[in-house]
Design a protein around this motif. Structure first.
Motif, mmCIF file in Angstrom:
data_model
loop_
_atom_site.group_PDB
_atom_site.id
_atom_site.type_symbol
_atom_site.label_atom_id
_atom_site.label_comp_id
_atom_site.label_asym_id
_atom_site.label_seq_id
_atom_site.Cartn_x
_atom_site.Cartn_y
_atom_site.Cartn_z
ATOM 1 N N ALA A 203 0.637 -1.028 0.102
ATOM 2 C CA ALA A 203 0.161 -0.017 -0.060
ATOM 3 C C ALA A 203 1.227 0.935 -0.041
ATOM 4 O O ALA A 203 0.284 2.022 -0.441
ATOM 5 N N GLN A 260 -0.345 -8.795 -3.116
ATOM 6 C CA GLN A 260 -0.986 -7.683 -2.509
ATOM 7 C C GLN A 260 -0.679 -6.501 -3.160
ATOM 8 O O GLN A 260 -1.490 -5.423 -2.878
ATOM 9 N N ARG A 262 -1.719 -6.342 -6.498
ATOM 10 C CA ARG A 262 -3.037 -7.113 -7.294
ATOM 11 C C ARG A 262 -4.379 -5.931 -6.376
ATOM 12 O O ARG A 262 -5.133 -5.131 -6.673
ATOM 13 N N THR A 263 -4.058 -6.360 -5.091
ATOM 14 C CA THR A 263 -5.383 -6.045 -4.453
ATOM 15 C C THR A 263 -5.565 -4.341 -4.305
ATOM 16 O O THR A 263 -6.141 -3.393 -3.848
ATOM 17 N N GLN A 264 -4.110 -3.922 -4.120
ATOM 18 C CA GLN A 264 -4.043 -2.275 -4.071
ATOM 19 C C GLN A 264 -3.967 -0.955 -5.383
ATOM 20 O O GLN A 264 -4.791 -0.608 -5.449
ATOM 21 N N ARG A 266 -6.649 -2.454 -7.016
ATOM 22 C CA ARG A 266 -8.053 -2.560 -6.836
ATOM 23 C C ARG A 266 -8.708 -0.949 -6.321
ATOM 24 O O ARG A 266 -9.999 -0.329 -6.537
ATOM 25 N N HIS A 267 -7.771 -0.442 -5.715
ATOM 26 C CA HIS A 267 -8.058 0.059 -4.113
ATOM 27 C C HIS A 267 -7.743 1.109 -5.242
ATOM 28 O O HIS A 267 -8.744 2.343 -5.300
ATOM 29 N N PHE A 268 -7.287 1.456 -5.629
ATOM 30 C CA PHE A 268 -6.579 2.731 -6.862
ATOM 31 C C PHE A 268 -7.693 3.058 -7.550
ATOM 32 O O PHE A 268 -7.958 4.062 -8.536
ATOM 33 N N ARG A 269 -7.944 1.953 -8.185
ATOM 34 C CA ARG A 269 -8.758 1.906 -9.745
ATOM 35 C C ARG A 269 -9.646 2.628 -9.293
ATOM 36 O O ARG A 269 -10.033 3.894 -9.677
ATOM 37 N N ALA A 270 -10.602 2.247 -7.875
ATOM 38 C CA ALA A 270 -11.721 2.701 -7.505
ATOM 39 C C ALA A 270 -11.476 4.273 -6.929
ATOM 40 O O ALA A 270 -12.440 4.938 -7.261
ATOM 41 N N ALA A 271 -10.288 4.584 -6.816
ATOM 42 C CA ALA A 271 -10.147 5.766 -6.329
ATOM 43 C C ALA A 271 -10.296 6.896 -6.844
ATOM 44 O O ALA A 271 -11.379 8.140 -7.577
ATOM 45 N N THR A 274 -13.583 7.726 -9.232
ATOM 46 C CA THR A 274 -14.305 8.427 -7.860
ATOM 47 C C THR A 274 -13.959 9.855 -8.610
ATOM 48 O O THR A 274 -15.016 10.346 -8.872
#
Ligand code: NAP
Length: 327
Positions: A203, A260, A262-264, A266-271, A274
């Motif tokens: 992260a 890990q 890739r998980t982060q 995904r969070h970044f793409r969502a942000a 937005t």
């Protein structure tokens, strides 16, 4: 040192500095070279024996006074050492530990400095066999985007955090010794599991590096890239500083911690989605709120709200924007 719970802040009071007869450094680059210089400057080691992949690096390390003796192999760098530091790109950790295992002394402390820990611990389990208890995995949260022994410095670790991820098998006395050693170099030590380490650094380090690489590439791929780059200022410089990092080191880190990261991502793409939705809608209020929240969190972080010591108050870990790259 206590058994690793998911995240433990260790005691702040340093133990007496441990002293060593011989340090064997395998990988005489920025991190290994800085470790050798720091131990020498603190008077904690008598002699440093080094090994690097290329003879040029090894000769340079000797000329710069980083090492005292050039070893012809990793095995011989570890031979006779009561402290061994493996400071190679993380994918080379397993082969390095396998190579040195036959000549690791019975009381020697063995550490690494790798930026990922799950893969390093798995490699150590495979490679070290009866020597596993002597291995204390370490990750100093310090560094520069410029690799190589010529950028090594004795104070690189002063004021930084060092994460230790000892295993259930780790000899508690050696874990204590590792902690006291890093504290003697001016570092603050935290202990956690490899899993907790890799989730956190995906992260706060690995994804940010990936984004910096991607941002520079995205710009460079445009027809007017040269014009744009010629117009770039401090914002571009600060955001992309870590894109100048070493390709071999970062290839290994991203691959080793891919799940890990890739998980982060995904969070970044969502942000990002937005923010884009607010732009698409011309929604100035939402856009301002999103920026205000990010600005507040970043300001609080820099003021030390999330750490025992403010992260921006400890040069050289976070020294001039153009020179350091904590991983
Ligand atoms: P570096 O300056 O490039 O040094 C790497 C050293 O490893 C060099 O001496 C290199 O030798 C040697 N090496 C490379 N591949 C090898 C192999 N397959 N077998 C044996 N030796 C090999 O890199 P660094 O920045 O010090 O990084 C070393 C480790 O520190 C990495 O695991 C990285 O994740 C970790 N780390 C780096 C930073 C940072 O900011 N730089 C921060 C925290 C942790 P040659 O020069 O002869 O190729």
């Amino acid at each position: 040192m206590s058994t690793p719970s998911p995240t433990t802040v260790d005691r702040d009071t340093p133990a007496a500095p441990p002293r060593f007869e011989q340090l064997g450094v395998i990988g005489c680059g920025l991190m290994g070279g800085s470790f050798a210089l720091a131990l020498k400057a603190a008077g904690l080691v008598q002699r440093v024996v080094g090994y690097a992949r290329s003879p040029q690096t090894l000769a340079r390390a000797r000329t710069l006074g980083v090492i005292d003796v050039e070893a012809p192999s990793a095995l011989l760098a570890a031979s006779g050492a009561d402290l061994v530091l493996v400071s190679v790109p993380v994918a080379a950790t397993g082969e390095t530990l396998r190579a040195i295992r036959p000549l690791i002394g019975p009381d020697a402390l063995v550490m690494d400095v790798g930026s990922t820990k799950g893969d390093v611990v798995a490699a150590a389990r495979q490679a070290l066999a009866d020597r596993l208890g002597q291995f204390v995995p370490a990750h100093p949260i310090a560094g520069k985007e410029r690799a190589g022994v010529e950028h090594a410095s004795a104070d690189l670790y002063r004021g930084c955090q060092v994460i230790l991820t000892p295993l259930a098998e780790t000899d508690p006395a050696l874990a204590e010794r590792a902690q006291a050693l890093w504290q003697a170099l001016g570092a603050r030590v935290r202990t956690m599991t490899p899993e907790a380490h890799d989730a956190a650094y995906a992260a706060v380090s690995h994804l940010p590096h990936l984004l910096a690489f991607a941002a520079v590439r995205a710009l460079a791929g445009q027809p007017r890239a040269a014009d744009f780059l010629g117009l770039a200022g401090p914002g571009f410089r600060d955001f992309t500083r870590i894109a100048a990092s070493d390709p071999d080191v970062w290839r290994d880190i991203l691959l080793a911690n891919a799940a890990q990261v890739r998980t982060q991502a995904r969070h970044f793409r969502a942000a990002l989605d937005t923010f884009e939705a607010a732009l698409d809608a011309g929604d100035a209020h939402t856009l301002r709120e999103l920026i205000a929240e990010a600005s507040r969190i970043r300001t609080q972080w820099a003021a030390g709200a999330y750490a025992a010591t403010p992260p921006s108050s400890d040069p050289p870990c976070t020294a001039p924007p153009s020179s350091t790259s904590p991983r």
